[in-house]
Design a protein around this motif. Structure first.
Motif, PDB file in Angstrom:
ATOM      1  N   ARG A 141       9.527  25.796 106.678  1.00  0.00           N
ATOM      2  CA  ARG A 141       9.208  26.992 107.459  1.00  0.00           C
ATOM      3  C   ARG A 141       7.709  27.039 107.755  1.00  0.00           C
ATOM      4  NH1 ARG A 141       8.168  31.316 104.838  1.00  0.00           N
ATOM      5  NH2 ARG A 141       6.811  32.198 106.464  1.00  0.00           N
ATOM      6  N   LEU A 142       6.913  26.842 106.727  1.00  0.00           N
ATOM      7  CA  LEU A 142       5.464  26.902 106.903  1.00  0.00           C
ATOM      8  C   LEU A 142       4.998  25.895 107.949  1.00  0.00           C
ATOM      9  CD1 LEU A 142       4.292  27.266 103.184  1.00  0.00           C
ATOM     10  CD2 LEU A 142       4.176  28.978 104.997  1.00  0.00           C
ATOM     11  N   LEU A 143       5.539  24.701 107.863  1.00  0.00           N
ATOM     12  CA  LEU A 143       5.137  23.659 108.799  1.00  0.00           C
ATOM     13  C   LEU A 143       5.576  24.004 110.219  1.00  0.00           C
ATOM     14  CD1 LEU A 143       3.464  21.425 107.865  1.00  0.00           C
ATOM     15  CD2 LEU A 143       5.456  19.944 107.716  1.00  0.00           C
ATOM     16  N   SER A 144       6.746  24.615 110.331  1.00  0.00           N
ATOM     17  CA  SER A 144       7.230  25.009 111.659  1.00  0.00           C
ATOM     18  C   SER A 144       6.309  26.052 112.267  1.00  0.00           C
ATOM     19  CB  SER A 144       8.647  25.569 111.556  1.00  0.00           C
ATOM     20  OG  SER A 144       9.524  24.588 111.077  1.00  0.00           O
ATOM     21  N   VAL A 145       5.882  26.974 111.432  1.00  0.00           N
ATOM     22  CA  VAL A 145       4.966  28.005 111.922  1.00  0.00           C
ATOM     23  C   VAL A 145       3.700  27.351 112.468  1.00  0.00           C
ATOM     24  CG1 VAL A 145       3.457  29.895 111.226  1.00  0.00           C
ATOM     25  CG2 VAL A 145       5.826  29.842 110.437  1.00  0.00           C
ATOM     26  N   TYR A 146       3.162  26.422 111.700  1.00  0.00           N
ATOM     27  CA  TYR A 146       1.958  25.725 112.150  1.00  0.00           C
ATOM     28  C   TYR A 146       2.201  25.032 113.494  1.00  0.00           C
ATOM     29  CZ  TYR A 146      -0.083  21.103 112.794  1.00  0.00           C
ATOM     30  OH  TYR A 146      -0.584  19.967 113.347  1.00  0.00           O
ATOM     31  N   GLN A 147       3.317  24.351 113.599  1.00  0.00           N
ATOM     32  CA  GLN A 147       3.597  23.608 114.831  1.00  0.00           C
ATOM     33  C   GLN A 147       3.756  24.544 116.025  1.00  0.00           C
ATOM     34  OE1 GLN A 147       6.858  20.849 114.399  1.00  0.00           O
ATOM     35  NE2 GLN A 147       5.530  19.297 113.447  1.00  0.00           N
ATOM     36  N   ARG A 148       4.456  25.639 115.786  1.00  0.00           N
ATOM     37  CA  ARG A 148       4.655  26.587 116.893  1.00  0.00           C
ATOM     38  C   ARG A 148       3.331  27.197 117.343  1.00  0.00           C
ATOM     39  NH1 ARG A 148       9.518  27.942 114.567  1.00  0.00           N
ATOM     40  NH2 ARG A 148       8.621  29.658 113.364  1.00  0.00           N
ATOM     41  N   ARG A 149       2.482  27.504 116.358  1.00  0.00           N
ATOM     42  CA  ARG A 149       1.215  28.134 116.715  1.00  0.00           C
ATOM     43  C   ARG A 149       0.336  27.159 117.487  1.00  0.00           C
ATOM     44  NH1 ARG A 149      -1.285  31.145 111.851  1.00  0.00           N
ATOM     45  NH2 ARG A 149      -1.620  29.006 111.195  1.00  0.00           N
ATOM     46  N   LEU A 150       0.315  25.916 117.026  1.00  0.00           N
ATOM     47  CA  LEU A 150      -0.462  24.906 117.739  1.00  0.00           C
ATOM     48  C   LEU A 150       0.048  24.764 119.171  1.00  0.00           C
ATOM     49  CD1 LEU A 150      -2.467  22.593 117.955  1.00  0.00           C
ATOM     50  CD2 LEU A 150      -0.735  21.080 116.954  1.00  0.00           C
ATOM     51  N   ARG A 151       1.352  24.656 119.288  1.00  0.00           N
ATOM     52  CA  ARG A 151       1.970  24.505 120.599  1.00  0.00           C
ATOM     53  C   ARG A 151       1.620  25.667 121.510  1.00  0.00           C
ATOM     54  NH1 ARG A 151       6.519  22.320 123.107  1.00  0.00           N
ATOM     55  NH2 ARG A 151       7.447  23.755 124.603  1.00  0.00           N
ATOM     56  N   SER A 152       1.711  26.847 120.936  1.00  0.00           N
ATOM     57  CA  SER A 152       1.415  28.043 121.724  1.00  0.00           C
ATOM     58  C   SER A 152      -0.048  28.064 122.158  1.00  0.00           C
ATOM     59  CB  SER A 152       1.760  29.275 120.891  1.00  0.00           C
ATOM     60  OG  SER A 152       1.041  30.387 121.346  1.00  0.00           O
ATOM     61  N   ASN A 153      -0.939  27.734 121.243  1.00  0.00           N
ATOM     62  CA  ASN A 153      -2.361  27.690 121.583  1.00  0.00           C
ATOM     63  C   ASN A 153      -2.632  26.696 122.696  1.00  0.00           C
ATOM     64  OD1 ASN A 153      -3.380  29.636 119.857  1.00  0.00           O
ATOM     65  ND2 ASN A 153      -3.613  28.204 118.144  1.00  0.00           N
ATOM     66  N   LEU A 154      -2.045  25.540 122.570  1.00  0.00           N
ATOM     67  CA  LEU A 154      -2.252  24.510 123.582  1.00  0.00           C
ATOM     68  C   LEU A 154      -1.709  24.965 124.928  1.00  0.00           C
ATOM     69  CD1 LEU A 154      -1.312  21.246 121.593  1.00  0.00           C
ATOM     70  CD2 LEU A 154      -3.596  22.035 122.235  1.00  0.00           C
ATOM     71  N   LEU A 155      -0.544  25.583 124.870  1.00  0.00           N
ATOM     72  CA  LEU A 155       0.135  25.961 126.097  1.00  0.00           C
ATOM     73  C   LEU A 155      -0.679  26.958 126.915  1.00  0.00           C
ATOM     74  CD1 LEU A 155       2.589  24.508 126.727  1.00  0.00           C
ATOM     75  CD2 LEU A 155       3.984  26.350 125.775  1.00  0.00           C
TER      76      LEU A 155
END
Lengths: 193, 193
Positions: A122-136
């Motif tokens: 879960r923690l890793l997914s949160v990190y990935q989603r946040r990174l993705r969102s920031n990039l987007l």
DNA sequence: AAGTTTATTGACTCGTCAATCAACAAAAAA
DNA sequence: TTTTTTGTTGATTGACGAGTCAATAAACTT
């Protein structure tokens, strides 16, 4: 000579020691005793504060993740414009604090932990989603419809560079790593805007 | 009722079972008994043939690596021209055989193993150098002086896509993965030739 | 037929490690 | 001052797992 208010100090010491030990040994096969010893206490005390080895690992993971998050937020706060913000995100990803040998080693092992422990996943997914969102957010004005694909690629590339760093012998070189990522980014943006 | 000539059969079964078990459990914390059981024999027999757990892991790693190498060689044999060969390499990297869930899970853990076991590190280095070399041969006529940098980026990107696949919930999608990599490649090549 | 090599396993050893516990010490509260 | 809360550890428990060994049996050799 017990002083009061030790809990946060002890916990922080354990988290730090955990990252160091995982990074040093390059695996999750680290005993609570090792961690506790490096943190300057008995293993019993580690259990007293965290209850289980898994809890210690998760706390260490949260710490690394939140450090990274703070670094990104800090970098984003002082720049504006999509391009500059993009660079700021990448810069934070390869900053000396995050790209230290032990931290990179810890990252790799947190990926492994995520295979087994749902909360770690879960923690890793949160990190990935946040990174993705920031990039987007940055990429949409720059890459339009291709933004999603570029973000996906950039995210994977960052992870890949980390992975390779974990295997490298010598000292970490965040500048070179960022250069690799920036080159890919520039190419993606030049193609079409 | 012992039949003769079992050694290669048993060894192959153990290697296969090791990959499956590591992939399933998502970690190197797999007991020799588990592996042996899945391979249909006692743990004593596994030790008889391989001598140690580490030797079993290394054999499994060599197997995955050689499978991948064979796939790449096979794909390269039937095409010519730098661009087509480049695509062939990527295609092999995400072929159903290599991009199976268990195999990807095993890869991740082999990276971890390489942190601890020198021979594992050596094997992984060989794979990385060979990939780099293969890419470079194709890229030099296409990207000129930038070939090195592009190869570095592509290699990292492939590893990164694998890493993310290991964390993904659903079934693997080699086609989508390859699409991500191809997009980056095209962008790199379009920029300058 | 006697001996050797190969295949195979259940039982055992020995070490390690997460987690628990009993006990002790000092500060804070009563 | 007694009691409770907080900090701390050495010793212990209980489980698990890598690697060994002795024993058994089938197949090949001589």
């Amino acid at each position: 000579m017990p002083k009061l208010g030790m809990e946060p100090i002890r916990k922080a010491a354990l988290v730090k020691a955990t990252i160091v030990e995982i990074g040093r040994s390059g695996s999750l096969d680290v005993t609570v005793s090792q961690i506790a010893k490096r943190a300057g206490m008995s293993s019993a005390l580690a259990h007293h504060y965290y209850g289980s080895k898994e809890a210690i690992f998760l706390a260490a993971m949260r710490h690394v993740l939140s450090l990274y998050g703070a670094e990104v937020r800090g970098a984003l706060a002082v720049v504006q414009g999509p391009e500059a913000r993009l660079r700021a995100i990448l810069c934070a990803s390869f900053s000396p604090a995050n790209f230290r040998r032990e931290v990179v080693g810890a990252w790799l092992n947190f990926y492994v932990l995520a295979q087994t422990v749902p909360e770690a996943r879960r923690l890793l997914s949160v990190y990935q989603r946040r990174l993705r969102s920031n990039l987007l957010v940055c990429l949409r004005p720059l890459a339009g419809a291709r933004a999603e694909a570029v973000a996906e690629g950039l995210g994977a590339l960052i992870d890949g560079v980390y992975l390779r760093q974990a295997l490298r012998e010598g000292a970490p070189d965040g500048a070179a790593a960022m250069q690799t990522v920036l080159a890919q980014l520039d190419a993606q943006l030049q193609g079409k805007s």
